[in-house]
Design a protein around this motif. Structure first.
Motif, mmCIF file in Angstrom:
data_model
loop_
_atom_site.group_PDB
_atom_site.id
_atom_site.type_symbol
_atom_site.label_atom_id
_atom_site.label_comp_id
_atom_site.label_asym_id
_atom_site.label_seq_id
_atom_site.Cartn_x
_atom_site.Cartn_y
_atom_site.Cartn_z
ATOM 1 N N GLN A 96 12.304 28.540 21.228
ATOM 2 C CA GLN A 96 13.310 28.071 22.427
ATOM 3 C C GLN A 96 13.769 26.763 22.165
ATOM 4 O O GLN A 96 15.142 26.370 21.929
ATOM 5 N N TYR A 97 13.061 25.779 21.720
ATOM 6 C CA TYR A 97 13.592 24.479 21.314
ATOM 7 C C TYR A 97 14.336 24.195 20.117
ATOM 8 O O TYR A 97 15.442 23.817 20.038
ATOM 9 N N ARG A 98 13.815 24.996 19.217
ATOM 10 C CA ARG A 98 14.379 25.059 17.854
ATOM 11 C C ARG A 98 15.796 25.442 17.798
ATOM 12 O O ARG A 98 16.768 25.131 17.274
ATOM 13 N N LEU A 99 16.018 26.656 18.547
ATOM 14 C CA LEU A 99 17.142 27.390 18.691
ATOM 15 C C LEU A 99 18.141 26.358 19.543
ATOM 16 O O LEU A 99 19.167 26.209 19.082
ATOM 17 N N GLY A 100 17.720 25.702 20.738
ATOM 18 C CA GLY A 100 18.549 24.789 21.340
ATOM 19 C C GLY A 100 19.049 23.619 20.461
ATOM 20 O O GLY A 100 20.030 22.998 20.543
ATOM 21 N N LEU A 101 17.972 23.028 19.644
ATOM 22 C CA LEU A 101 18.378 21.968 18.848
ATOM 23 C C LEU A 101 19.664 22.401 17.766
ATOM 24 O O LEU A 101 20.478 21.616 17.525
ATOM 25 N N ILE A 112 26.893 23.118 24.704
ATOM 26 C CA ILE A 112 25.335 22.839 24.848
ATOM 27 C C ILE A 112 24.875 22.886 26.023
ATOM 28 O O ILE A 112 23.743 23.402 26.165
ATOM 29 N N LYS A 113 25.435 22.142 27.119
ATOM 30 C CA LYS A 113 24.828 22.563 28.609
ATOM 31 C C LYS A 113 24.430 24.072 28.765
ATOM 32 O O LYS A 113 23.804 24.266 29.528
ATOM 33 N N PRO A 130 8.834 18.342 23.127
ATOM 34 C CA PRO A 130 10.113 17.807 22.332
ATOM 35 C C PRO A 130 11.227 17.876 23.119
ATOM 36 O O PRO A 130 12.218 17.137 23.194
ATOM 37 N N PRO A 131 11.473 19.295 23.820
ATOM 38 C CA PRO A 131 12.741 19.353 24.673
ATOM 39 C C PRO A 131 13.042 18.442 25.599
ATOM 40 O O PRO A 131 14.280 17.994 26.170
ATOM 41 N N ALA A 132 12.021 17.392 26.061
ATOM 42 C CA ALA A 132 12.075 16.695 26.937
ATOM 43 C C ALA A 132 13.228 15.735 26.678
ATOM 44 O O ALA A 132 14.071 15.070 27.416
ATOM 45 N N LEU A 133 13.031 15.168 25.292
ATOM 46 C CA LEU A 133 14.061 14.434 24.722
ATOM 47 C C LEU A 133 15.540 14.608 24.887
ATOM 48 O O LEU A 133 16.566 14.186 25.112
ATOM 49 N N TYR A 165 1.987 22.599 15.669
ATOM 50 C CA TYR A 165 3.455 23.000 15.414
ATOM 51 C C TYR A 165 4.287 21.779 15.332
ATOM 52 O O TYR A 165 5.148 21.591 14.832
ATOM 53 N N PHE A 166 3.659 20.529 15.040
ATOM 54 C CA PHE A 166 4.102 19.435 14.728
ATOM 55 C C PHE A 166 3.817 19.146 13.443
ATOM 56 O O PHE A 166 2.642 19.374 12.732
ATOM 57 N N PRO A 167 4.672 18.178 12.739
ATOM 58 C CA PRO A 167 5.730 17.504 13.434
ATOM 59 C C PRO A 167 6.875 18.282 13.802
ATOM 60 O O PRO A 167 7.170 19.439 13.228
ATOM 61 N N GLN A 168 7.828 17.817 14.888
ATOM 62 C CA GLN A 168 8.950 18.285 15.200
ATOM 63 C C GLN A 168 9.937 17.398 15.012
ATOM 64 O O GLN A 168 9.880 16.334 15.278
ATOM 65 N N PRO A 169 11.332 18.037 15.018
ATOM 66 C CA PRO A 169 12.475 17.185 14.683
ATOM 67 C C PRO A 169 13.196 16.929 15.870
ATOM 68 O O PRO A 169 13.010 17.646 17.009
ATOM 69 N N VAL A 170 13.868 15.868 16.163
ATOM 70 C CA VAL A 170 14.867 15.547 17.317
ATOM 71 C C VAL A 170 15.816 14.858 16.994
ATOM 72 O O VAL A 170 15.727 14.137 15.712
ATOM 73 N N VAL A 171 16.942 14.763 17.564
ATOM 74 C CA VAL A 171 17.927 13.867 17.135
ATOM 75 C C VAL A 171 17.676 12.358 17.065
ATOM 76 O O VAL A 171 18.133 11.824 16.335
#
Length: 233
Positions: A96-101, A112-113, A130-133, A165-171
């Motif tokens: 879910q997080y990676r798809l949202g990213l 996006i919203k 991660p999705p918290a950021l 599952y870490f590391p994970q990417p983020v903007v």
């Protein structure tokens, strides 16, 4: 006697969070689909990281090479998106997080919203940090809800579940001093994200701000917290 009573009170206060962490189990079908998507995600990331930072101002040859890398990354993301969509439907928080990213990378803010925020909120609700950021950047209405604060509080307990599952990417990792370069994401360990969670808790909880900020500093010397506390050099 007092020690035993205090231990009991502490256990009772943490019980809902422990239950939340232990009650959730990844659907094996979702896990299989997510793992199938990972090689495509990694290859696409490698292509994007290879795009020169000066691509907009580069010569024609470099621009052409950069566009080719972006196109190749896009081609790799297509099968990844299909797999992630299926895994996300099965409730896989990391998928879910990676798809949202990916949606954050591809779509304008209003889309996006609509498309990414529900995925980020579902992922965070299952204790994935991660999705918290991204929520703090794109899903501002959710930040003011009790569910958001409850989810942040539960992260510390649920973090070990997702360690593999870490590391994970983020903007952008706000606790890091360095800025993202070009099209590359910033990758963080579970400790990096735990520091970010403490920072977010401090941002939103004035009464315990100093306590949470100090935790962020203890975990990885969070640069943004140091700036806010006037300690950055």
């Amino acid at each position: 006697m007092f020690l035993h009573r205090w231990s009991y009170v502490l256990l009772v206060s943490m019980l809902p969070q422990f239950c939340m962490a232990s009650a959730f189990h990844l659907d094996p079908r979702g896990e299989k689909l997510y793992q199938q998507a990972v090689p495509y995600l990694q290859q696409a990331n490698n292509k994007l990281e290879a795009v020169p930072t000066n691509a907009p101002s580069a010569n024609a040859e470099e621009k052409e090479r950069s566009m080719a890398l972006v196109d190749e990354a896009g081609a790799l993301l297509k099968p990844a998106i299909t797999l992630l969509e299926q895994a996300a439907t099965l409730g896989h928080p990391v998928a879910q997080y990676r798809l949202g990213l990916i949606y954050v990378m591809l779509y304008p803010s209003d889309v996006i919203k609509e498309k990414a925020c529900p995925l980020f909120e579902q992922s965070l609700a299952h204790g994935f940090a991660p999705p918290a950021l991204e929520i703090s950047s794109w899903c501002l209405k959710f930040i003011d809800t009790p569910q958001y604060q409850t989810a942040l509080q539960a992260i510390e307990v649920s973090m070990p579940i997702y360690e593999k599952y870490f590391p994970q990417p983020v903007v952008k990792l706000e606790c890091r001093r360095e800025e993202p370069v070009g099209l590359a994401m910033q990758w963080g360990s579970s400790r990096d994200y735990q520091a970010e969670i403490y920072r977010l808790q401090g941002d939103s909880n004035r009464a315990q701000r100093t306590e949470y900020y100090q935790k962020a500093l203890d975990v990885n010397d969070c640069y943004k917290v140091k700036r806010r506390m006037g300690r950055a050099s």
